[in-house]
Design a protein around this motif. Sequence first.
Motif, PDB file in Angstrom:
ATOM      1  N   GLN A   1      33.472  47.326  37.900  1.00 18.17           N
ATOM      2  CA  GLN A   1      32.254  47.359  37.092  1.00 18.17           C
ATOM      3  C   GLN A   1      32.426  46.540  35.816  1.00 18.17           C
ATOM      4  O   GLN A   1      31.532  45.809  35.398  1.00 18.17           O
ATOM      5  N   ALA A   2      33.599  46.676  35.207  1.00 23.50           N
ATOM      6  CA  ALA A   2      33.863  45.955  33.954  1.00 23.50           C
ATOM      7  C   ALA A   2      33.782  44.442  34.147  1.00 23.50           C
ATOM      8  O   ALA A   2      33.355  43.707  33.244  1.00 23.50           O
TER       9      ALA A   2
ATOM     10  N   ARG B   1      27.797  37.874  40.407  1.00 24.32           N
ATOM     11  CA  ARG B   1      27.929  39.296  40.777  1.00 24.32           C
ATOM     12  C   ARG B   1      28.105  39.442  42.287  1.00 24.32           C
ATOM     13  O   ARG B   1      28.913  40.242  42.762  1.00 24.32           O
TER      14      ARG B   1
ATOM     15  N   MET C   1      31.776  42.899  36.010  1.00 26.42           N
ATOM     16  CA  MET C   1      30.383  42.498  36.223  1.00 26.42           C
ATOM     17  C   MET C   1      29.684  42.078  34.932  1.00 26.42           C
ATOM     18  O   MET C   1      28.669  41.382  34.962  1.00 26.42           O
ATOM     19  N   THR C   2      30.204  42.485  33.804  1.00 26.47           N
ATOM     20  CA  THR C   2      29.534  42.284  32.524  1.00 26.47           C
ATOM     21  C   THR C   2      29.247  40.802  32.263  1.00 26.47           C
ATOM     22  O   THR C   2      30.148  39.959  32.323  1.00 26.47           O
ATOM     23  N   GLY C   3      27.988  40.502  32.009  1.00 27.84           N
ATOM     24  CA  GLY C   3      27.597  39.157  31.621  1.00 27.84           C
ATOM     25  C   GLY C   3      27.459  38.160  32.751  1.00 27.84           C
ATOM     26  O   GLY C   3      27.201  36.973  32.498  1.00 27.84           O
TER      27      GLY C   3
ATOM     28  N   GLN D   1      27.133  50.328  39.742  1.00 30.87           N
ATOM     29  CA  GLN D   1      27.798  51.532  39.235  1.00 30.87           C
ATOM     30  C   GLN D   1      28.548  52.277  40.331  1.00 30.87           C
ATOM     31  O   GLN D   1      29.357  53.169  40.039  1.00 30.87           O
TER      32      GLN D   1
END
Length: 389
Positions: free
Chosen positions: A348-349, A359, A351-353, A341
Amino acid sequence: MQSFASNPQESRGRLVAEEESATRSPFQRDRDRIIHSTAFRRLKHKTQVFVYHEGDHFRTRLTHSIEVAQIARSIARSLGLNEDLAEAVALAHDLGHTPFGHAGEEALAHCMAEFGGFDHNEQTFRIVTLLERRYAAFDGLNLTWEALEGVVKHNGPLIGPHASAKALAKPVPSTISSYCAEWDLEIGEFAGPEAQVAAISDDIAYNNHDIDDGLRAGLFTLADLKDVPLAGPVIADVSARYPGLELSRLIHESIRRMINLMVRDVIAESTRRLVGIKSVAQVRARAAPVIAFSDEMRTNDRALKEFLFARMYRHHRVNQMTMKAKRVVSELFELHLAQPQCLPAEWQALMTGLDEAARARLVADYIAGMTDKFALETHRHLFDLYERL
């Protein structure tokens, strides 16, 4: 242009097909895309040895890349090679460097050890194939096959019988191996002659200009260079020809002459090695580079590197800054991986999934793209309890 030069009209093309330009060759477009890239612009505040705030006249990655490109064009022109391709590879070769030079790279490699490692050559390839997001039709810069080959192999093959021990000591980076599964860059062969020119131009530029920067910083003196091959005799000759010459002119005149001697040596030795070669395919298939120093100049080059390693790169003033730089990079990596965060919203977007390794690679991409200035400011914002948010 010689028959063994890379011909833009015979390029193997681009991964994503594009309409050709009416005014520029494919290699000229490669060069221009590199110059206009975000990563190239950031080189302005990425350093070679000294951190950006230590002085206005020390080399940055940007000035170094421009100097390498100038030398590469000169050598390519003399040998009848394609100047635009040599320049493109020269301008791209340092795009993947982290903030704080090799200190930053060592820190990030340590952080990424369990996640596939980190190497600035692979990072350059990631930038030109994935990370630059400027064009509507593709990620990266969609460079020609020849330019991508030069970026990946300018220091030699990555695999096979002709690869160096250093290259064979580590696996082929995953970004490169995955790309080659889709579009083979023939990483078991040497690159074309223009990429070899870019590589040796890098050696010529950073050796001589690190001497210049080291003298300017007071890390050593002209007297310390007296017994160093090439440097010592050149400095002695300039001093004898121009007695009483002010120090700054003596240094610059000596550096200029050393570069000239090395360039002339490369042209003479490469001309000898190119005898009988009729095509760029023959250049790639050889067991050794065709663009090279003579044995004598290779010895001189090694002596310069040894001197700089002992008297500059391991100088206590440089080591003090190196330790600080490593701490900044390591702490930024650990914080952003544990607390994503803290990343900008657009990162950040992404990083999803993702799993942990993916990551970590994303965090490495983010930190590697930082300039010295931005890395220091970000570290201060995140770690200084008294910094205003």
